[in-house]
Design a protein around this motif. Structure first.
Motif, PDB file in Angstrom:
ATOM      1  N   SER A  68      43.219  39.657  39.357  1.00 47.29           N
ATOM      2  CA  SER A  68      44.472  38.985  38.997  1.00 47.29           C
ATOM      3  C   SER A  68      44.288  37.999  37.842  1.00 47.29           C
ATOM      4  O   SER A  68      45.231  37.352  37.414  1.00 47.29           O
ATOM      5  CB  SER A  68      45.021  38.235  40.198  1.00 47.29           C
ATOM      6  OG  SER A  68      44.027  37.375  40.693  1.00 47.29           O
ATOM      7  N   LEU A  69      43.050  37.915  37.362  1.00 46.39           N
ATOM      8  CA  LEU A  69      42.765  36.973  36.284  1.00 46.39           C
ATOM      9  C   LEU A  69      43.661  37.236  35.079  1.00 46.39           C
ATOM     10  O   LEU A  69      44.259  36.320  34.505  1.00 46.39           O
ATOM     11  CB  LEU A  69      41.298  37.118  35.898  1.00 46.39           C
ATOM     12  CG  LEU A  69      40.700  35.964  35.109  1.00 46.39           C
ATOM     13  CD1 LEU A  69      40.729  34.703  35.921  1.00 46.39           C
ATOM     14  CD2 LEU A  69      39.284  36.305  34.686  1.00 46.39           C
ATOM     15  N   ALA A  70      43.766  38.497  34.717  1.00 47.37           N
ATOM     16  CA  ALA A  70      44.571  38.868  33.559  1.00 47.37           C
ATOM     17  C   ALA A  70      46.021  38.470  33.762  1.00 47.37           C
ATOM     18  O   ALA A  70      46.673  37.972  32.836  1.00 47.37           O
ATOM     19  CB  ALA A  70      44.464  40.372  33.323  1.00 47.37           C
ATOM     20  N   ASP A  71      46.513  38.664  34.988  1.00 44.53           N
ATOM     21  CA  ASP A  71      47.909  38.318  35.260  1.00 44.53           C
ATOM     22  C   ASP A  71      48.151  36.831  35.076  1.00 44.53           C
ATOM     23  O   ASP A  71      49.146  36.408  34.480  1.00 44.53           O
ATOM     24  CB  ASP A  71      48.287  38.725  36.690  1.00 44.53           C
ATOM     25  CG  ASP A  71      48.094  40.216  36.909  1.00 44.53           C
ATOM     26  OD1 ASP A  71      47.961  40.918  35.883  1.00 44.53           O
ATOM     27  OD2 ASP A  71      48.078  40.655  38.068  1.00 44.53           O
ATOM     28  N   ILE A  72      47.227  36.046  35.607  1.00 48.18           N
ATOM     29  CA  ILE A  72      47.376  34.590  35.491  1.00 48.18           C
ATOM     30  C   ILE A  72      47.348  34.165  34.035  1.00 48.18           C
ATOM     31  O   ILE A  72      48.179  33.389  33.571  1.00 48.18           O
ATOM     32  CB  ILE A  72      46.253  33.878  36.276  1.00 48.18           C
ATOM     33  CG1 ILE A  72      46.362  34.204  37.769  1.00 48.18           C
ATOM     34  CG2 ILE A  72      46.311  32.381  36.065  1.00 48.18           C
ATOM     35  CD1 ILE A  72      45.126  33.855  38.560  1.00 48.18           C
ATOM     36  N   ALA A  73      46.393  34.734  33.311  1.00 50.77           N
ATOM     37  CA  ALA A  73      46.277  34.395  31.900  1.00 50.77           C
ATOM     38  C   ALA A  73      47.538  34.791  31.147  1.00 50.77           C
ATOM     39  O   ALA A  73      48.027  34.057  30.292  1.00 50.77           O
ATOM     40  CB  ALA A  73      45.064  35.088  31.301  1.00 50.77           C
ATOM     41  N   PHE A  74      48.067  35.960  31.481  1.00 53.15           N
ATOM     42  CA  PHE A  74      49.306  36.413  30.844  1.00 53.15           C
ATOM     43  C   PHE A  74      50.436  35.424  31.088  1.00 53.15           C
ATOM     44  O   PHE A  74      51.198  35.072  30.193  1.00 53.15           O
ATOM     45  CB  PHE A  74      49.727  37.780  31.389  1.00 53.15           C
ATOM     46  CG  PHE A  74      49.371  38.903  30.450  1.00 53.15           C
ATOM     47  CD1 PHE A  74      49.844  38.891  29.149  1.00 53.15           C
ATOM     48  CD2 PHE A  74      48.582  39.948  30.873  1.00 53.15           C
ATOM     49  CE1 PHE A  74      49.517  39.914  28.283  1.00 53.15           C
ATOM     50  CE2 PHE A  74      48.251  40.973  30.007  1.00 53.15           C
ATOM     51  CZ  PHE A  74      48.707  40.963  28.712  1.00 53.15           C
ATOM     52  N   ASP A  76      39.829  38.800  28.603  1.00 44.84           N
ATOM     53  CA  ASP A  76      39.210  38.057  27.504  1.00 44.84           C
ATOM     54  C   ASP A  76      40.157  37.946  26.316  1.00 44.84           C
ATOM     55  O   ASP A  76      40.319  36.894  25.711  1.00 44.84           O
ATOM     56  CB  ASP A  76      37.922  38.753  27.061  1.00 44.84           C
ATOM     57  CG  ASP A  76      36.922  38.833  28.199  1.00 44.84           C
ATOM     58  OD1 ASP A  76      37.139  38.097  29.183  1.00 44.84           O
ATOM     59  OD2 ASP A  76      35.963  39.612  28.098  1.00 44.84           O
ATOM     60  N   ILE A  77      40.772  39.093  26.011  1.00 42.51           N
ATOM     61  CA  ILE A  77      41.684  39.094  24.860  1.00 42.51           C
ATOM     62  C   ILE A  77      42.852  38.154  25.117  1.00 42.51           C
ATOM     63  O   ILE A  77      43.223  37.327  24.284  1.00 42.51           O
ATOM     64  CB  ILE A  77      42.194  40.532  24.599  1.00 42.51           C
ATOM     65  CG1 ILE A  77      41.013  41.440  24.227  1.00 42.51           C
ATOM     66  CG2 ILE A  77      43.237  40.540  23.517  1.00 42.51           C
ATOM     67  CD1 ILE A  77      41.346  42.899  24.269  1.00 42.51           C
TER      68      ILE A  77
END
Lengths: 209, 166
Positions: free
Chosen positions: A12-18, B22-23
């Protein structure tokens, strides 16, 4: 031992970052503040003479009336001609007796900073005593007023820039004020081409509607 | 039926998304650094004029903003459509010349600066291009009286065809 720490699920890291990314995308304003910096004259001390007598030939009156018409030195003028007129006024190339007095002046530049200056770095030349008096009516629109200010500032900037290019072979804007040598150069040029634009006390000038 | 089976068998190659976070993080950091949070809500409509000689305003911490313009719709319902002055985030809704308010504002803003920067305080005047100069002159006089002498007429960069040439 190492086996006992369970792995964190990174899916879910990507989701949070998004989510954060979108938040900052939306709230970002990238506008850089730009503008023309000017110095206001200080408030006169009580009892101080406010009407300083200046030789008539040393003053160029720039007038903006209430219908935004521009009058320079007694004649109506288009805004785009003002810059050339201002440069002529400040340099007095033909030694016209109706244009400002050019005063012999010495200005100190850093020694050895320019091949066109003597080794001591002293510049000898003529500096204008001219003052531009910018007057406007209370009904003049601000946009027009700033355009006129801009032309006057542009004229002085061009004179400074030309001098800087001629003597120091670089743009006036490229002088780095953090560097003491550059700062001295800049101060020297400012002494030669002063930003002598005076804004009168506000008053009603009137004019045709 | 065999058609389906074949398709399933072939499958499409999966894209490796391991670097996606990362991106995204990279973009995120970029925007985080570039962001300046808008602290004030501008309650007057301001379209600054264009000028060729504009310079960037350095050192944001030294700058205080004075807006002059006609109020936006929901403010106009309360205060009418006459030009108003806004000091940072505070709308001045006095009749006539807001001398006192500007004086207090300058003192307050100056107090916030460190001692060494007190005389470098800059007033950024964000003024609508259609405002009559009377209002602007009043504000300028008030600033003079309050000894806030460094002003910046906010303007957009104008590019002119025959701009800087002989």
């Amino acid at each position: 031992m190492a086996r006992e720490t369970p792995e964190v699920n990174g899916g879910s890291l990507a989701d949070i970052a998004f989510l954060l990314l979108i938040f900052f995308l939306v709230t970002t304003t990238m506008d850089i503040d730009t503008g023309i910096t000017r110095l206001l004259p200080p408030e006169p001390e009580p009892g101080q003479e406010t009407d300083i007598q200046v030789n008539k030939r040393n003053v160029l009156v720039v007038l903006l009336n209430r219908s935004d018409r521009l009058m320079v030195g007694g004649e109506e003028m288009d805004r785009l001609d003002l810059k050339a007129k201002t440069i002529e006024f400040f340099t007095n190339p033909l030694n016209d007796p109706n244009l400002p007095v050019m005063e012999d002046t010495e200005v100190q530049f850093p020694p050895g900073s320019s091949p066109l200056l003597p080794a001591s770095g002293v510049w000898r030349g003529k500096v204008s005593k001219g003052v531009i008096s910018l007057q406007n009516d209370r009904s003049t629109t601000y946009g027009k007023y700033l355009q006129v200010q801009n032309e006057l500032v542009a004229a002085v900037n061009e004179l400074r820039n030309d001098f800087c290019k001629l003597y120091f072979d670089r743009e006036y804007d490229d002088l780095n004020t953090a560097n003491p040598v550059d700062e001295e150069i800049q101060e020297g040029i400012r002494d030669i081409y002063k930003m002598n634009i005076s804004e009168s006390e506000p008053k009603n000038i009137g004019g045709l509607n | 039926m065999s058609k389906f089976v074949r398709k399933k068998g072939k499958g499409s190659q999966k894209i490796n998304t391991a670097s996606l976070p990362d991106i995204v993080f990279m973009l995120l950091f970029f925007f985080m650094v570039a962001t300046t949070m808008r602290e004030t809500e501008v309650q007057v409509r301001v379209t600054v004029p264009e000028a060729t000689e504009v310079k960037k305003l350095e050192k944001k911490s030294l700058v205080s903003y004075i807006y002059i313009g006609r109020p936006v719709a929901h403010v106009a319902r309360m205060y009418g459509t006459e030009p108003l002055v806004q000091l940072n985030d505070k709308l001045v809704n006095e009749e006539g010349i807001p001398f006192e308010s500007i004086q207090d504002f300058v003192l307050f803003e100056r107090e916030k600066l460190p001692e060494s920067d007190k005389n470098r305080m800059t007033m950024s005047l964000r003024i609508d291009q259609d405002i009559p100069m009377g209002k602007v002159d009043d504000v300028k006089q008030a600033l003079r009286r309050a000894k806030a002498l460094i002003i910046n007429y906010s303007a957009r960069k104008e590019y002119r065809e025959q701009g800087r040439q002989r």
